[in-house]
Design a protein around this motif. Structure first.
Motif, PDB file in Angstrom:
ATOM      1  N   LEU A  38       0.819  -1.200   0.000  1.00  0.00           N
ATOM      2  CA  LEU A  38       0.000   0.000   0.000  1.00  0.00           C
ATOM      3  C   LEU A  38       0.860   1.261   0.000  1.00  0.00           C
ATOM      4  N   ALA A  39       1.980   1.204   0.736  1.00  0.00           N
ATOM      5  CA  ALA A  39       2.861   2.368   0.792  1.00  0.00           C
ATOM      6  C   ALA A  39       3.430   2.709  -0.577  1.00  0.00           C
ATOM      7  N   ALA A  40       3.557   1.697  -1.443  1.00  0.00           N
ATOM      8  CA  ALA A  40       4.057   1.943  -2.797  1.00  0.00           C
ATOM      9  C   ALA A  40       2.918   2.178  -3.784  1.00  0.00           C
ATOM     10  N   ALA A  41       1.831   1.420  -3.657  1.00  0.00           N
ATOM     11  CA  ALA A  41       0.760   1.460  -4.650  1.00  0.00           C
ATOM     12  C   ALA A  41      -0.010   2.775  -4.634  1.00  0.00           C
ATOM     13  N   VAL A  42      -0.362   3.242  -3.454  1.00  0.00           N
ATOM     14  CA  VAL A  42      -1.180   4.459  -3.373  1.00  0.00           C
ATOM     15  C   VAL A  42      -0.443   5.667  -3.945  1.00  0.00           C
ATOM     16  N   PRO A  43       0.815   5.934  -3.542  1.00  0.00           N
ATOM     17  CA  PRO A  43       1.517   7.077  -4.150  1.00  0.00           C
ATOM     18  C   PRO A  43       1.723   6.917  -5.658  1.00  0.00           C
ATOM     19  N   LEU A  44       1.971   5.687  -6.115  1.00  0.00           N
ATOM     20  CA  LEU A  44       2.174   5.483  -7.547  1.00  0.00           C
ATOM     21  C   LEU A  44       0.888   5.750  -8.323  1.00  0.00           C
ATOM     22  N   PHE A  45      -0.232   5.270  -7.814  1.00  0.00           N
ATOM     23  CA  PHE A  45      -1.510   5.510  -8.479  1.00  0.00           C
ATOM     24  C   PHE A  45      -1.807   7.011  -8.555  1.00  0.00           C
ATOM     25  N   LEU A  46      -1.602   7.707  -7.450  1.00  0.00           N
ATOM     26  CA  LEU A  46      -1.854   9.148  -7.430  1.00  0.00           C
ATOM     27  C   LEU A  46      -0.837   9.897  -8.288  1.00  0.00           C
ATOM     28  N   ALA A  47       0.406   9.401  -8.320  1.00  0.00           N
ATOM     29  CA  ALA A  47       1.426  10.037  -9.160  1.00  0.00           C
ATOM     30  C   ALA A  47       1.069   9.901 -10.639  1.00  0.00           C
ATOM     31  N   GLY A  48       0.561   8.735 -11.021  1.00  0.00           N
ATOM     32  CA  GLY A  48       0.135   8.547 -12.406  1.00  0.00           C
ATOM     33  C   GLY A  48      -1.003   9.480 -12.777  1.00  0.00           C
TER      34      GLY A  48
END
Length: 257
Positions: A108-118
Motif C-alpha cells: 500500500l505504501a508503494a501502490a497508493v503514491p504510484l496511483f496518485l502520481a500517475g
C-alpha cells in the motif's frame, strides 16, 4: 484453495471495493464544484491562449445531475484507492504466511503514491493535449463542448495513467503470490517497453516526441524496478528451497545449504 472458494472470495472483495468507492463518492459529492472547475480549467485556458471562446454544455435536463454523480464517483475512486488496492492484495495473496502478509503495508505504501502520481502526471499532460486538440478550431468559431464527453475524457485519462503506474506493484504482488516469476517478467521486457511507448503515444496526443518520452520513461523505469524486486525475492525463495531440498522455481535442483 478450490475454484469455488476463489470465486466466492472474488465476489466478496468486489462488494467491499464497491462499498469503499461509494463511501468515497459520498465524500466526493461535497467537493464536486471545485473539482468540476479544476477539470474544466485546461479547456478554458486553451481557449484564452488562442483568443477564442470555450464553454461546457449540458445538453439535457438530467445531464448536470448525471455528471455530478460521475465526478463524485471519480473522486470516490481516488479517495478510496488505499482500500481497493488492499482488497486486490488480499485477493491475490491469500496463501501467504502471517509474516508475509505484513508486506501488505509495503504494498500500500508503494501502490497508493504510484496511483496518485500517475493521475497527477495525466493532469500535467492534460493542458497540452487540450490545447492541441482545440487548436484546430477555425477563427471566429467557439468551442461549445458537451460536458459529459469532455469530463469523461479527462477522468479516463487520469485513471488510465494511475493504473499504468500500478503495473510494477501488480508485478510484485503476483510474484509474491507465486504466480509471476522474475524470469517471466525478464523475458517480456522488450514488449513492456514497446507497450509503454505505445501507451504514451496514444494517451499524449501532442506532436512532440519529448512529451511521449517523458511519459514512457517513468513507466519503463518502474517496470525494471519491479523486475529487480522480483529477482531478489525469487533468489530468496530458491535459497529456502535449496535448504529444504526442494526444486527451485525453474524446476532445477540446487545445492542444499
Amino acid at each position: 484453495m478450490p475454484l469455488r472458494a476463489h470465486l466466492t472470495e472474488l465476489r466478496n472483495r468486489f462488494f467491499l471495493v464497491v462499498a469503499g468507492v461509494l463511501v468515497g463518492g459520498v465524500v466526493g459529492w461535497f467537493f464536486y464544484e471545485p473539482m468540476f472547475h479544476a477539470l474544466s480549467q485546461p479547456l478554458l485556458d486553451a481557449a484564452d491562449a488562442r483568443g477564442g471562446f470555450a464553454v461546457l454544455n449540458f445538453e439535457t435536463v438530467a445531464a448536470a445531475f448525471d455528471m455530478q454523480l460521475k465526478v463524485s464517483l471519480f473522486l470516490g475512486l481516488l479517495l478510496s484507492s488505499p482500500w481497493w488496492l488492499y482488497q486486490f492484495w488480499a485477493f491475490v495473496t491469500p496463501g501467504l504466511t502471517h509474516r508475509e502478509r505484513l508486506y501488505a503495508i509495503g504494498f500500500l505504501a508503494a501502490a497508493v503514491p504510484l496511483f496518485l502520481a500517475g493521475a497527477f502526471l495525466a493532469w500535467l499532460v492534460l493542458p497540452h493535449a487540450v490545447a492541441l486538440l482545440t487548436e484546430f478550431t477555425p477563427g471566429g468559431a467557439a468551442n461549445i463542448i458537451d460536458a459529459q464527453s469532455y469530463l469523461s475524457f479527462v477522468m479516463r485519462l487520469m485513471l488510465a495513467f494511475g493504473l499504468a503506474f500500478l503495473l510494477p506493484v501488480v508485478m510484485v504482488a503476483l510474484n509474491f503470490a507465486g504466480i509471476g516469476q522474475a524470469a517471466t517478467w525478464r523475458k517480456g521486457w522488450r514488449w513492456a517497453v514497446l507497450l509503454a511507448f505505445v501507451f504514451a503515444a496514444i494517451m499524449t496526443p501532442t506532436p512532440d516526441a519529448i512529451t511521449m518520452i517523458a511519459v514512457a520513461l517513468p513507466i519503463c523505469g518502474l517496470y525494471f524496478a519491479a523486475l529487480g524486486i522480483c529477482t531478489v525475492h525469487d533468489r530468496r525463495v530458491d535459497r529456502r528451497r535449496d535448504a529444504a531440498g526442494l526444486p527451485r522455481l525453474d524446476g532445477s535442483m540446487g545445492t542444499p545449504a
